[in-house]
Design an enzyme around this catalytic site. Sequence first.
Site, short mmCIF file in Angstrom:
data_model
loop_
_atom_site.label_atom_id
_atom_site.label_comp_id
_atom_site.label_asym_id
_atom_site.label_seq_id
_atom_site.Cartn_x
_atom_site.Cartn_y
_atom_site.Cartn_z
N CYS A 1 40.00 37.87 39.00
CA CYS A 1 38.84 37.99 38.10
C CYS A 1 37.67 38.40 38.97
O CYS A 1 37.45 37.79 40.05
CB CYS A 1 38.56 36.64 37.43
SG CYS A 1 36.95 36.55 36.58
N THR A 2 36.93 39.41 38.57
CA THR A 2 35.87 39.93 39.44
C THR A 2 34.73 38.92 39.64
O THR A 2 34.05 38.97 40.65
CB THR A 2 35.33 41.27 38.91
OG1 THR A 2 35.02 41.14 37.51
CG2 THR A 2 36.33 42.38 39.12
N CYS B 1 36.81 44.60 35.18
CA CYS B 1 37.15 43.32 34.56
C CYS B 1 38.67 43.25 34.45
O CYS B 1 39.29 44.07 33.75
CB CYS B 1 36.51 43.26 33.17
SG CYS B 1 36.87 41.75 32.28
N GLY C 1 37.50 35.63 28.84
CA GLY C 1 38.80 35.15 29.27
C GLY C 1 39.49 34.13 28.39
O GLY C 1 40.69 33.90 28.53
N1 DGL Z 1 35.09 39.37 35.20
C1 DGL Z 1 36.15 39.25 34.27
C2 DGL Z 1 37.51 39.50 34.92
O1 DGL Z 1 37.59 40.17 35.93
C3 DGL Z 1 36.32 38.05 33.42
C4 DGL Z 1 35.30 37.08 33.07
C5 DGL Z 1 35.41 36.65 31.62
O2 DGL Z 1 36.15 35.69 31.32
O3 DGL Z 1 34.73 37.30 30.84
O4 DGL Z 1 38.51 39.05 34.44
#
Ligand code: DGL
Length: 261
Positions: free
Chosen positions: A181-182, A79, A49
């Site tokens: 964000c997941t 993501c 991110g």
């Molecule tokens: N899980 C990811 C999302 O949904 C982001 C986490 C990251 O910053 O890598 O945005």
Amino acid sequence: MVKQSKQGEGVAVVFDSGIGGLNLLCECARRAPQMHYYYVSDNQNVPYGDRSAEEILRLTLNALDGIEKLRPSALVIACNTVTAQCIDSLRKIFPFPVVGIQPAVKQAAEKGGKCLVLATEATVSSAPFKKLISRFAPADTAAVGCSGLADYIERNIFALPAVLPQGLLPDFSPNSVVLGCTHYAFVKEQIQNRYKCAVYDGIFGTASRFSEIVGMTDHFLPRAGIFDHSPHNAFKITFLRGNCDKNARIVKYLFGIETFD
Ligand code: DGL
């Protein structure tokens, strides 16, 4: 000869930079339980991110290298950050459907009032996110890039406190919160307690889209919450790349799901 598969059979690949996509993986598995799932992550390079668009695409392609050989029926980008920054490129590269996840701002719009969208910096600054907000979000919407939150969750997943440390969440008094964000789904309860309002995420909508693509209708499934344990469920999940042991432990201990491969 290629075996004719029944509805919902076959292979699906689910990708996230780290552990966040496990929420969506489990929801997809509940809806299309016959499929063989491959979970690909890049826990070494998470968080994505705070990275540039070029870097996010490079790391994503590196992690997904060779998945064509699995002949998946679908690739699920679990993501928001990767979806926001490179879903178009991924759709051009891969010859199978690529399903992305977006913040559930449309649902929050139905609620009305002040909406707070929490996401990564890379999501908030992306053109598709800005377009989504201008088309569907309530007029009074604030989108905040929560630098540090996904990383905190990734590092503390087995010992998350009831109240998150100061500074990880912005001060705000919203009528609804959207989790963009997941990773944040793991702290949904803490976020709900902090803002005391409805909290939405895109996991159910994306899993629903996935099940349509692989030919399953999900109306007969119970609307399981992500932390509703389903101890009798055993799904075929293979963890590929990233921290496979950690990802498998989360699926087993936090979701109560047995895996076999
Ligand atoms: N899980 C990811 C999302 O949904 C982001 C986490 C990251 O910053 O890598 O945005």
